[in-house]
Design a protein around this motif. Structure first.
Motif, PDB file in Angstrom:
ATOM      1  N   PHE A   1     111.563  10.804  -4.335  1.00 41.71           N
ATOM      2  CA  PHE A   1     110.556   9.709  -4.556  1.00 41.71           C
ATOM      3  C   PHE A   1     111.312   8.384  -4.198  1.00 41.71           C
ATOM      4  O   PHE A   1     111.005   7.609  -3.556  1.00 41.71           O
ATOM      5  N   MET A   2     112.262   8.339  -5.304  1.00 40.79           N
ATOM      6  CA  MET A   2     113.234   7.112  -5.146  1.00 40.79           C
ATOM      7  C   MET A   2     113.964   6.931  -3.761  1.00 40.79           C
ATOM      8  O   MET A   2     113.927   6.003  -3.050  1.00 40.79           O
ATOM      9  N   ARG A   3     114.432   8.157  -3.209  1.00 40.52           N
ATOM     10  CA  ARG A   3     115.230   8.118  -2.008  1.00 40.52           C
ATOM     11  C   ARG A   3     114.318   7.423  -0.765  1.00 40.52           C
ATOM     12  O   ARG A   3     114.702   6.589   0.177  1.00 40.52           O
ATOM     13  N   VAL A   4     112.936   7.720  -0.816  1.00 43.72           N
ATOM     14  CA  VAL A   4     111.988   7.591   0.062  1.00 43.72           C
ATOM     15  C   VAL A   4     111.708   5.860  -0.094  1.00 43.72           C
ATOM     16  O   VAL A   4     111.277   5.111   0.903  1.00 43.72           O
ATOM     17  N   ALA A   5     111.152   5.556  -1.221  1.00 44.38           N
ATOM     18  CA  ALA A   5     110.598   4.417  -1.681  1.00 44.38           C
ATOM     19  C   ALA A   5     111.541   3.163  -1.810  1.00 44.38           C
ATOM     20  O   ALA A   5     111.241   1.969  -1.366  1.00 44.38           O
ATOM     21  N   ALA A   6     112.646   3.406  -2.607  1.00 47.55           N
ATOM     22  CA  ALA A   6     113.393   2.315  -2.819  1.00 47.55           C
ATOM     23  C   ALA A   6     113.989   1.639  -1.703  1.00 47.55           C
ATOM     24  O   ALA A   6     114.056   0.266  -1.873  1.00 47.55           O
ATOM     25  N   PRO A   7     114.290   2.038  -0.573  1.00 47.46           N
ATOM     26  CA  PRO A   7     114.601   1.077   0.647  1.00 47.46           C
ATOM     27  C   PRO A   7     113.646  -0.004   1.153  1.00 47.46           C
ATOM     28  O   PRO A   7     113.973  -0.947   1.571  1.00 47.46           O
ATOM     29  N   GLU A   8     112.444   0.525   1.094  1.00 48.38           N
ATOM     30  CA  GLU A   8     111.213  -0.419   1.284  1.00 48.38           C
ATOM     31  C   GLU A   8     110.827  -1.541   0.079  1.00 48.38           C
ATOM     32  O   GLU A   8     110.520  -2.693   0.316  1.00 48.38           O
ATOM     33  N   PHE A   9     110.789  -0.945  -0.981  1.00 46.54           N
ATOM     34  CA  PHE A   9     110.282  -1.667  -2.175  1.00 46.54           C
ATOM     35  C   PHE A   9     111.587  -2.492  -2.793  1.00 46.54           C
ATOM     36  O   PHE A   9     111.363  -3.588  -3.273  1.00 46.54           O
ATOM     37  N   GLY A  10     112.622  -2.014  -2.509  1.00 50.93           N
ATOM     38  CA  GLY A  10     114.027  -2.536  -3.265  1.00 50.93           C
ATOM     39  C   GLY A  10     113.876  -1.800  -4.767  1.00 50.93           C
ATOM     40  O   GLY A  10     112.742  -1.416  -5.328  1.00 50.93           O
ATOM     41  N   PRO A  11     115.039  -1.667  -5.584  1.00 50.38           N
ATOM     42  CA  PRO A  11     114.961  -0.805  -6.579  1.00 50.38           C
ATOM     43  C   PRO A  11     114.513  -1.579  -7.613  1.00 50.38           C
ATOM     44  O   PRO A  11     113.535  -0.795  -8.629  1.00 50.38           O
ATOM     45  N   THR A  12     114.582  -2.880  -8.112  1.00 48.70           N
ATOM     46  CA  THR A  12     113.768  -3.482  -9.195  1.00 48.70           C
ATOM     47  C   THR A  12     112.366  -3.419  -9.120  1.00 48.70           C
ATOM     48  O   THR A  12     111.469  -3.110 -10.075  1.00 48.70           O
TER      49      THR A  12
ATOM     50  N   THR B   1     119.398   4.316  -2.343  1.00 52.98           N
ATOM     51  CA  THR B   1     119.365   3.680  -1.156  1.00 52.98           C
ATOM     52  C   THR B   1     120.691   4.016  -0.145  1.00 52.98           C
ATOM     53  O   THR B   1     120.686   3.675   1.006  1.00 52.98           O
ATOM     54  N   GLN B   2     121.689   4.566  -0.725  1.00 51.42           N
ATOM     55  CA  GLN B   2     122.743   4.804  -0.232  1.00 51.42           C
ATOM     56  C   GLN B   2     123.099   6.533  -0.093  1.00 51.42           C
ATOM     57  O   GLN B   2     123.481   6.994   0.956  1.00 51.42           O
ATOM     58  N   LEU B   3     123.072   6.972  -1.484  1.00 45.69           N
ATOM     59  CA  LEU B   3     123.376   8.176  -1.726  1.00 45.69           C
ATOM     60  C   LEU B   3     122.069   9.371  -1.468  1.00 45.69           C
ATOM     61  O   LEU B   3     121.095   9.033  -1.699  1.00 45.69           O
ATOM     62  N   GLU B   4     122.328  10.538  -1.242  1.00 50.50           N
ATOM     63  CA  GLU B   4     121.628  11.567  -0.963  1.00 50.50           C
ATOM     64  C   GLU B   4     120.971  11.902  -2.361  1.00 50.50           C
ATOM     65  O   GLU B   4     121.408  11.717  -3.495  1.00 50.50           O
ATOM     66  N   ALA B   5     119.509  12.231  -2.248  1.00 50.17           N
ATOM     67  CA  ALA B   5     118.793  12.412  -3.561  1.00 50.17           C
ATOM     68  C   ALA B   5     119.397  13.496  -4.436  1.00 50.17           C
ATOM     69  O   ALA B   5     119.684  13.446  -5.711  1.00 50.17           O
ATOM     70  N   GLY B   6     120.191  14.799  -3.750  1.00 49.15           N
ATOM     71  CA  GLY B   6     120.584  15.696  -4.436  1.00 49.15           C
ATOM     72  C   GLY B   6     121.823  15.413  -5.307  1.00 49.15           C
ATOM     73  O   GLY B   6     122.235  15.522  -6.191  1.00 49.15           O
ATOM     74  N   PHE B   7     122.806  14.569  -4.283  1.00 50.93           N
ATOM     75  CA  PHE B   7     124.035  14.085  -4.873  1.00 50.93           C
ATOM     76  C   PHE B   7     123.714  13.204  -6.181  1.00 50.93           C
ATOM     77  O   PHE B   7     124.489  13.573  -7.149  1.00 50.93           O
TER      78      PHE B   7
ATOM     79  N   ALA C   1     114.444   0.920 -17.871  1.00 48.50           N
ATOM     80  CA  ALA C   1     114.434  -0.314 -16.930  1.00 48.50           C
ATOM     81  C   ALA C   1     115.531  -0.179 -16.222  1.00 48.50           C
ATOM     82  O   ALA C   1     115.829  -0.338 -15.181  1.00 48.50           O
ATOM     83  N   LEU C   2     116.794  -0.306 -17.033  1.00 51.64           N
ATOM     84  CA  LEU C   2     118.188  -0.466 -16.326  1.00 51.64           C
ATOM     85  C   LEU C   2     118.729   0.667 -15.544  1.00 51.64           C
ATOM     86  O   LEU C   2     119.271   0.584 -14.489  1.00 51.64           O
ATOM     87  N   PRO C   3     118.712   1.981 -16.534  1.00 50.78           N
ATOM     88  CA  PRO C   3     119.110   3.129 -15.764  1.00 50.78           C
ATOM     89  C   PRO C   3     118.423   3.686 -14.494  1.00 50.78           C
ATOM     90  O   PRO C   3     118.819   3.811 -13.247  1.00 50.78           O
ATOM     91  N   PHE C   4     117.214   3.288 -14.329  1.00 52.12           N
ATOM     92  CA  PHE C   4     115.948   3.775 -13.536  1.00 52.12           C
ATOM     93  C   PHE C   4     116.543   2.655 -12.261  1.00 52.12           C
ATOM     94  O   PHE C   4     116.362   3.514 -11.065  1.00 52.12           O
ATOM     95  N   CYS C   5     116.743   1.506 -12.724  1.00 57.16           N
ATOM     96  CA  CYS C   5     117.024   0.438 -11.575  1.00 57.16           C
ATOM     97  C   CYS C   5     118.434   1.079 -10.659  1.00 57.16           C
ATOM     98  O   CYS C   5     118.432   0.866  -9.409  1.00 57.16           O
ATOM     99  N   LEU C   6     119.304   1.438 -11.577  1.00 56.83           N
ATOM    100  CA  LEU C   6     120.733   1.675 -11.055  1.00 56.83           C
ATOM    101  C   LEU C   6     120.442   3.002 -10.231  1.00 56.83           C
ATOM    102  O   LEU C   6     121.111   3.031  -9.040  1.00 56.83           O
ATOM    103  N   LEU C   7     119.431   3.862 -10.739  1.00 55.54           N
ATOM    104  CA  LEU C   7     119.633   5.083  -9.971  1.00 55.54           C
ATOM    105  C   LEU C   7     118.661   5.050  -8.632  1.00 55.54           C
ATOM    106  O   LEU C   7     119.131   5.626  -7.524  1.00 55.54           O
ATOM    107  N   ALA C   8     117.685   4.006  -8.586  1.00 55.95           N
ATOM    108  CA  ALA C   8     116.980   3.641  -7.369  1.00 55.95           C
ATOM    109  C   ALA C   8     117.940   2.948  -6.625  1.00 55.95           C
ATOM    110  O   ALA C   8     117.963   3.348  -5.421  1.00 55.95           O
ATOM    111  N   LEU C   9     118.716   2.167  -6.886  1.00 53.03           N
ATOM    112  CA  LEU C   9     119.807   1.366  -5.981  1.00 53.03           C
ATOM    113  C   LEU C   9     120.810   2.535  -5.458  1.00 53.03           C
ATOM    114  O   LEU C   9     121.100   2.474  -4.229  1.00 53.03           O
ATOM    115  N   ALA C  10     121.168   3.570  -6.235  1.00 55.64           N
ATOM    116  CA  ALA C  10     121.953   4.466  -5.826  1.00 55.64           C
ATOM    117  C   ALA C  10     121.406   5.446  -4.800  1.00 55.64           C
ATOM    118  O   ALA C  10     122.102   5.519  -3.602  1.00 55.64           O
TER     119      ALA C  10
END
Length: 294
Positions: free
Chosen positions: A22-33, A87-93, A76-85
């Motif tokens: 879900f983060m891999r799909v949504a984060a690029p459009e919404f932004g992590p925060t 945007t570049q890294l594969e979900a499984g990785f 708040a902080l770890p979820f934002c960091l993972l959402a940021l990740a």
């Protein structure tokens, strides 16, 4: 573990594994925060009824400071960091890096919370971090467009989880699970409110991204928290810890099926080494010890 608890464990690992999709799909459009504001805001609304009755609102108010720290460091902080990740890294990785959370829990417990570490745990830590190196050694490029900073963001999230776990055990262990779940979600959403709205996307967001954001909040957050605390109460902490080993497997499989992410020999080898080390560090696997001869 009963059959119902085993089913909860599989369902929980699936929901948390899907969170990376879900983060891999949504984060690029919404932004992590902004995405995590939506995740925690909807999650807090769903969990809010848990605060009604039994003096739970009073508990929330009396422990608002520690709950705010927990909300910041566990959500708040770890979820934002993972959402940021993602945007570049594969979900499984990303989920495999996230599986190192118990390692930082042990290290920070020793460093900041006077929690002892046994000799076999040091071995487990070394094995697990070597697994992370196998996974990421060819991707530690810190130049523009490289993966290095995003891998560090994933590790930063696990560092936050490690602190939050020890902090919660020391400062909030006496609170009932519903207060911890709903209270920390409420605090994290309040902490993210201003930056999340400030960074709201200026372009239209696709229905696919909206669907992923809502599923992330309703399924991988609210429902997952309820299952987690129910499993913790019925099966115990040790059994619940095993979800750490199932989440990356779930995320890898879903990433392969839904996003065509590649599962190669390096990923499987790194995953095996990391999870083995984590199992030793958390003492799910206990190594034989030499008996002293009298």
């Amino acid at each position: 573990m009963s059959a119902s608890d085993a089913l909860r464990l599989v369902l929980l690992s699936t929901l948390w594994g899907m969170s990376f999709i879900f983060m891999r799909v949504a984060a690029p459009e919404f932004g992590p925060t902004t995405l995590i504001l939506l995740r925690m805001g909807i999650g807090a609304l769903v969990l809010a009824p848990l605060l009604l009755g039994a003096g739970r609102l009073r508990m929330l108010w009396e422990h608002k400071g520690p709950l705010a720290v927990l909300g910041l460091t566990s959500q708040a902080l770890p979820f934002c960091l993972l959402a940021l990740a993602t945007t570049q890294l594969e979900a499984g990785f990303t989920s495999l890096i996230n599986a190192t959370t118990p390692l930082f829990t042990a290290l920070l417990g020793m460093a900041l919370f006077a929690t002892p570490i046994q000799k076999q745990q040091y071995l487990g830590l070394a094995i697990a971090f070597s697994g992370v190196y196998v996974l990421s050694s060819d991707r530690l490029d810190f130049q523009l467009g490289g993966d290095g900073w995003f891998i560090l963001a994933s590790l930063g999230a696990t560092f936050c989880y490690g602190f939050a776990s020890n902090f919660s055990r020391q400062r909030l262990n006496h609170l009932p699970a519903p207060v911890l779940a709903a209270g920390s979600s409420l605090m994290s959403s309040l902490l993210l409110l201003i930056p999340g709205l400030w960074m709201w996307p200026t372009t239209s967001v696709s229905l696919e991204a909206w669907g992923s954001a809502i599923a992330l909040a309703a399924l991988s957050t609210s429902l997952a928290f309820l299952i987690f605390f129910r499993l913790l109460a019925s099966a115990g902490a040790t059994a619940t810890t095993s979800v750490t080993f199932l989440v990356p497997v779930s995320a890898l499989l879903w990433g392969n099926m839904l996003l065509d992410e590649v599962i190669d020999a390096r990923i499987l080898t790194g995953m095996g080494i990391t999870l083995l080390g984590t199992a030793i560090a958390t003492r799910l696997i206990r190594l034989p010890t030499r008996q002293k001869v009298a």
